[in-house]
Scaffold this motif. Structure first.
Motif, PDB file in Angstrom:
ATOM      1  N   ASP A  91       0.813  -1.213   0.000  1.00 61.08           N
ATOM      2  CA  ASP A  91       0.000   0.000   0.000  1.00 61.08           C
ATOM      3  C   ASP A  91       0.850   1.268   0.000  1.00 61.08           C
ATOM      4  O   ASP A  91       0.320   2.367   0.170  1.00 61.08           O
ATOM      5  CB  ASP A  91      -0.925   0.021   1.233  1.00 61.08           C
ATOM      6  N   ASP A  92       2.159   1.137  -0.197  1.00 58.04           N
ATOM      7  CA  ASP A  92       3.044   2.303  -0.169  1.00 58.04           C
ATOM      8  C   ASP A  92       2.919   3.076  -1.479  1.00 58.04           C
ATOM      9  O   ASP A  92       3.084   2.504  -2.559  1.00 58.04           O
ATOM     10  CB  ASP A  92       4.491   1.856   0.043  1.00 58.04           C
ATOM     11  N   PRO A  93       2.662   4.384  -1.419  1.00 58.80           N
ATOM     12  CA  PRO A  93       2.503   5.145  -2.663  1.00 58.80           C
ATOM     13  C   PRO A  93       3.799   5.304  -3.444  1.00 58.80           C
ATOM     14  O   PRO A  93       3.769   5.634  -4.635  1.00 58.80           O
ATOM     15  CB  PRO A  93       1.986   6.508  -2.172  1.00 58.80           C
ATOM     16  N   ARG A  94       4.940   5.093  -2.793  1.00 54.87           N
ATOM     17  CA  ARG A  94       6.221   5.255  -3.485  1.00 54.87           C
ATOM     18  C   ARG A  94       6.887   3.900  -3.742  1.00 54.87           C
ATOM     19  O   ARG A  94       8.112   3.816  -3.836  1.00 54.87           O
ATOM     20  CB  ARG A  94       7.153   6.145  -2.651  1.00 54.87           C
ATOM     21  N   TYR A  95       6.079   2.863  -3.873  1.00 55.00           N
ATOM     22  CA  TYR A  95       6.647   1.539  -4.102  1.00 55.00           C
ATOM     23  C   TYR A  95       7.413   1.479  -5.424  1.00 55.00           C
ATOM     24  O   TYR A  95       8.438   0.797  -5.528  1.00 55.00           O
ATOM     25  CB  TYR A  95       5.543   0.484  -4.098  1.00 55.00           C
ATOM     26  N   THR A  96       6.961   2.202  -6.441  1.00 50.29           N
ATOM     27  CA  THR A  96       7.616   2.153  -7.755  1.00 50.29           C
ATOM     28  C   THR A  96       9.068   2.589  -7.656  1.00 50.29           C
ATOM     29  O   THR A  96       9.982   1.900  -8.122  1.00 50.29           O
ATOM     30  CB  THR A  96       6.868   3.036  -8.755  1.00 50.29           C
ATOM     31  N   SER A  97       9.300   3.748  -7.062  1.00 51.23           N
ATOM     32  CA  SER A  97      10.676   4.232  -6.933  1.00 51.23           C
ATOM     33  C   SER A  97      11.477   3.346  -5.984  1.00 51.23           C
ATOM     34  O   SER A  97      12.672   3.113  -6.207  1.00 51.23           O
ATOM     35  CB  SER A  97      10.676   5.676  -6.433  1.00 51.23           C
ATOM     36  N   TYR A  98      10.823   2.843  -4.954  1.00 51.95           N
ATOM     37  CA  TYR A  98      11.507   1.945  -4.012  1.00 51.95           C
ATOM     38  C   TYR A  98      12.014   0.699  -4.731  1.00 51.95           C
ATOM     39  O   TYR A  98      13.187   0.315  -4.604  1.00 51.95           O
ATOM     40  CB  TYR A  98      10.547   1.561  -2.884  1.00 51.95           C
TER      41      TYR A  98
END
Length: 666
Positions: free
Chosen positions: A108-115
Motif C-alpha cells: 500500500d506504499d505510494p512510493r513503491y515504484t521508486s523503491y
C-alpha cells in the motif's frame, strides 16, 4: 552462451528492470511488481549457472577497453573466481527474497515504484562490485550503492528520523570514501594498472612501494562502507528505513562490500604487518563494543543493526589473520541468517500494523500471533549464536580456527599478535552474541509488554520468504566439505579446540541471560509496575494508581516505560546507560567535529555579513553618492549652468594668480 556472457547479464538485468520500472511505473502500474521481481530472479538464476560453470576452479577473466584513459588504463573487466561467483549467488538470492517480500510489506506504499527501482539498481551495483575485475569499475558500483542507500534509508522522508539517518549514512560513508579514492589512485600508480589481477600480482612480487600507507587509506573506506569502528555509527540509525531495506543493504550486501574488497586485495594488505594489526584491533573493538551495545538496545532493529556490526567484525578479524576463505564463508552464512532476522522482524512489525512498534519491551503474545516469524527467527538466532548444527556455528568457528592458527605462529601472512587479538575478542563476542540473541528472543516472544492489536495474518509471500531463507540458515554450514574448491581449496571443517570453546561460551551466554531474565521477572512481578505490566487491565488499587502516575510523569505512558524484566540491565549494570547510547560516540563526534564546523561556519557567516558585505556596500555607496551629486547639477536650468561656469572660471583665475605670485616670489 559463454560463462562471461552470462556473467555480464547478471548485473545488467536488474539495471534494465530498474530503468523499465521507472519508465512504466506511472503509465502501467500493473508491470511494476513483475519488473521488480522477475529481472532480479533471472539474475539470481544466471548467477547460479555461472557459479556451477566456474566450479571453484581457475578464475575466469575477460576485459575490453572502450577508450584510452592515459598511462594507467581502465578496462571493463570481469574476474570470476570461487569467491565472486558464490557472493553473487548470495546477492541474487537475498535481493530476490527482498523484492518478493516487499510486494507484501509495501503493497500500500505510494512510493513503491521508486523503491523497487532503487532496490533493483542497488542489486545491479552490488553485482557489478562482485564481478568487477577493474578497480575503477568496482568504484562505480561502490558509489552507486552509496547513493541508493541514501534514498532507500530516507524512504519515509516525512519523518525527521529517516531524513537524518539517510544524511548521516551518506556523510559518514563518504568520509571514508575520500581516503579510499586516494588509496585507489596510489595503488594503481604503484602497480601500474587498475586491474585487480595486476594489482595482486604486484603486491605478491613486492611491486607496491607504499603498502602501509595505501592499506590504511583503503581501510578508511572499508570501515565506512562495512560499518567498522570508528565509522560504524551510521548503521544503527539507518534502521529508520523500511525493514526490507535493512535486510538487503545493511545486513547481506552493501555492508559486506568492504569486506569483499579486502578479500579480493588481501595480498595488498598482507604486505604490511602494521595494516594487518590495525585491521585486527579495529575488528576486535568492533566485535566487543557492538556486542555490549546490542545487549542494551530496546529497539529490535537496532539490536540487529549492532549485531550486523559485530558479525562484520568477525569478517574483518578473519581477514586480519590472513584467511579470506573463512571471511567469505562467514559472509555467506551471515548474509542468509541476518536477512532472515530482519525480514522476520518486519513480519512482527507488520503484525502490529505500524512501523513504530519496534521496542521489545512493548511486545507480548507474538509467538502464537506470528508462528512463521517465531520459528524462523528462532532458527536465525540459533545460527547467529553459533549453536551447532546451524550455519553460523561452522562459519564463525572457521574464523576462530584461523585466528588460533595465526596466534600459534602457523600463518605466514599475519603477525601472531593479530591472531591473539582476534581470537580473544572473538570468544568474548561469541559470549555477548549468545546473550543478546537470547535476550531478543525472550523479550520479543515471551515478554511482558502490552499485546499489540491483531491486524490479521501477514501476506503469504512474506512468510514464504522467511522459510526460503531458513533453509541456508540451517544447512549451509553442512556444505563445507563440498565447497572447498570455492574457498582456496580449504575444507573449512571445524577444529576441536575452537569449536568447544565457541560453543561453550555461547551456551554460557545464553544460560546466564535466561537466568537473569527469570530473576528480573520474579523481582518485577513483586513491584507495583510489574503487576501493571503483567495485568494491563489493572485492579484499580491506590498503589497501582500511584505507580501509574509516577511512571507516566517520567515516560509519558505505561507502554513507553522500559520492561522491568529486561536481563540486559542486570547483566550490564552501570555500563548499561553507556552501552545504550553506543558509548556516546555520536556525542564525541559532535564535540570534536560537528560543533567546531558549525562554529567555524558561524564565524565565516559573521565575517561575510559584517566585514565583507560592509566593504561591498561602501564600495557601492561612494559612486551612488557621487551620482546623486552629479544628477543634482544636471537640472536643465541655463542660469545655473552659467553661474557654475562663471564660478569655475573665477576659481581657475584665482588659482592662476596665486600660482604666478608663488612662482615669482621663488
Amino acid at each position: 552462451m559463454t560463462t562471461t556472457t552470462l556473467a555480464v547479464l547478471v548485473p545488467l538485468l536488474p539495471f534494465l528492470g530498474a530503468a523499465a520500472g521507472l519508465l512504466l511505473g506511472r503509465r502501467a502500474p500493473g508491470f511494476v511488481r513483475p519488473l521488480a521481481v522477475l529481472p532480479t530472479f533471472a539474475a539470481f538464476v544466471l548467477a547460479v549457472v555461472v557459479a556451477v560453470d566456474q566450479g571453484g576452479g581457475k578464475a575466469i577473466d575477460a576485459a575490453t577497453r572502450l577508450t584510452p584513459t592515459g598511462s594507467v588504463p581502465i578496462e571493463l573487466a570481469l574476474h570470476l573466481d570461487g569467491f565472486a561467483v558464490l557472493v553473487a549467488v548470495l546477492v541474487g538470492l537475498v535481493a530476490t527474497c527482498v523484492q518478493l517480500y516487499s510486494t507484501g510489506y509495501l503493497r500500500d506504499d505510494p512510493r513503491y515504484t521508486s523503491y523497487a527501482a532503487l532496490v533493483s539498481l542497488f542489486t545491479s551495483a552490488m553485482l557489478l562490485v562482485v564481478y568487477s575485475g577493474d578497480l575503477m569499475v568496482l568504484l562505480v558500483g561502490w558509489e552507486i550503492m552509496g547513493i541508493c542507500s541514501y534514498f532507500l534509508v530516507g524512504h519515509y522522508w516525512e519523518t525527521p528520523e529517516a531524513r537524518a539517518a539517510s544524511l548521516k549514512a551518506f556523510l559518514v560513508t563518504k568520509l571514508g570514501d575520500v581516503p579510499f579514492l586516494i588509496g585507489l589512485f596510489a595503488l594503481a600508480t604503484d602497480a601500474g594498472t587498475f586491474r585487480i589481477t595486476g594489482v595482486v600480482q604486484a603486491a605478491l612480487t613486492g611491486g607496491i612501494d607504499h603498502p602501509t600507507l595505501i592499506a590504511l587509506l583503503l581501510l578508511a573506506g572499508v570501515a565506512g562502507k562495512s560499518a567498522q569502528f570508528p565509522l560504524h555509527t551510521w548503521l544503527p540509525d539507518a534502521m529508520a528505513g523500511p525493514t526490507p531495506v535493512s535486510a538487503l543493504i545493511h545486513a547481506a550486501t552493501m555492508v559486506a562490500a568492504g569486506i569483499y574488497f579486502v578479500a579480493r586485495l588481501l595480498p595488498v594488505f598482507a604486505a604490511s604487518a602494521a595494516a594487518m594489526t590495525v585491521l585486527a584491533v579495529m575488528a576486535a573493538i568492533t566485535m566487543v563494543g557492538s556486542g555490549l551495545a546490542a545487549l542494551a538496545q530496546d529497539d529490535i532493529k537496532r539490536v540487529l543493526a549492532y549485531s550486523t556490526i559485530g558479525q562484520l567484525g568477525y569478517l574483518s578479524g578473519a581477514l586480519a589473520v590472513g584467511d579470506r576463505g573463512a571471511a567469505v564463508f562467514h559472509l555467506l552464512s551471515h548474509g542468509a541468517f541476518k536477512a532472515l532476522l530482519f525480514l522476520a522482524a518486519g513480519v512482527v512489525i507488520h503484525a502490529a500494523g505500524t512501523n513504530s512498534l519496534t521496542a521489545m519491551s512493548r511486545m507480548g503474545g507474538l509467538a502464537k500471533r506470528v508462528p512463521d516469524a517465531f520459528w524462523t527467527m528462532t532458527v536465525a538466532l540459533l545460527a547467529l549464536a553459533a549453536i551447532p548444527p546451524f550455519a553460523g556455528f561452522f562459519s564463525k568457528e572457521a574464523v576462530l580456527s584461523a585466528a588460533e592458527h595465526t596466534a600459534l605462529g602457523e600463518s605466514q601472512v599475519a603477525p601472531s599478535g593479530a591472531g591473539w587479538v582476534v581470537l580473544i575478542a572473538g570468544l568474548l563476542a561469541a559470549l555477548l552474541t549468545a546473550a543478546y540473541a537470547t535476550r531478543l528472543w525472550l523479550l520479543a516472544f515471551r515478554g511482558r509488554g502490552a499485546e499489540a492489536p491483531d491486524h490479521g495474518r501477514q501476506p503469504f509471500v512474506m512468510n514464504a520468504v522467511l522459510w526460503v531463507l531458513a533453509i541456508p540458515s540451517i544447512g549451509f554450514g553442512l556444505t563445507t566439505g563440498y565447497l572447498g574448491d570455492w574457498f582456496d581449496g580449504r575444507a573449512l571443517t571445524p577444529a576441536v579446540t575452537t569449536a568447544v570453546l565457541s560453543t561453550g561460551v555461547a551456551l554460557v551466554g545464553g544460560l546466564v541471560t535466561y537466568a537473569a531474565w527469570r530473576h528480573t521477572s520474579a523481582l518485577a512481578a513483586r513491584t507495583p509496575m510489574g503487576a501493571v505490566a503483567a495485568h494491563p487491565e489493572g485492579d484499580g488499587s491506590i498503589v497501582e494508581e500511584e505507580a501509574i502516575a509516577s511512571h507516566t510523569a517520567v515516560y509519558g505512558d505505561i507502554a513507553s516505560a522500559p520492561d522491568p524484566a529486561d536481563p540486559g540491565r542486570l547483566l550490564l549494570g552501570p555500563l548499561h546507560r553507556h552501552a545504550a547510547t553506543g558509548f556516546h560516540l555520536d556525542a564525541v563526534y559532535s564535540a570534536l567535529f560537528v560543533r567546531p564546523v558549525l562554529a567555524a561556519a558561524g564565524l565565516v557567516r559573521f565575517l561575510d555579513r559584517e566585514v565583507v558585505e560592509t566593504y561591498v556596500r561602501a564600495a557601492g555607496a561612494g559612486p551612488r553618492w557621487l551620482g546623486r551629486a552629479v544628477r543634482r547639477a544636471q537640472n536643465g536650468n541655463v542660469q545655473s549652468y552659467l553661474s557654475a561656469l562663471l564660478a569655475g572660471s573665477l576659481v581657475l583665475a584665482a588659482a592662476v594668480v596665486v600660482l604666478a605670485n608663488v612662482t615669482a616670489g621663488s
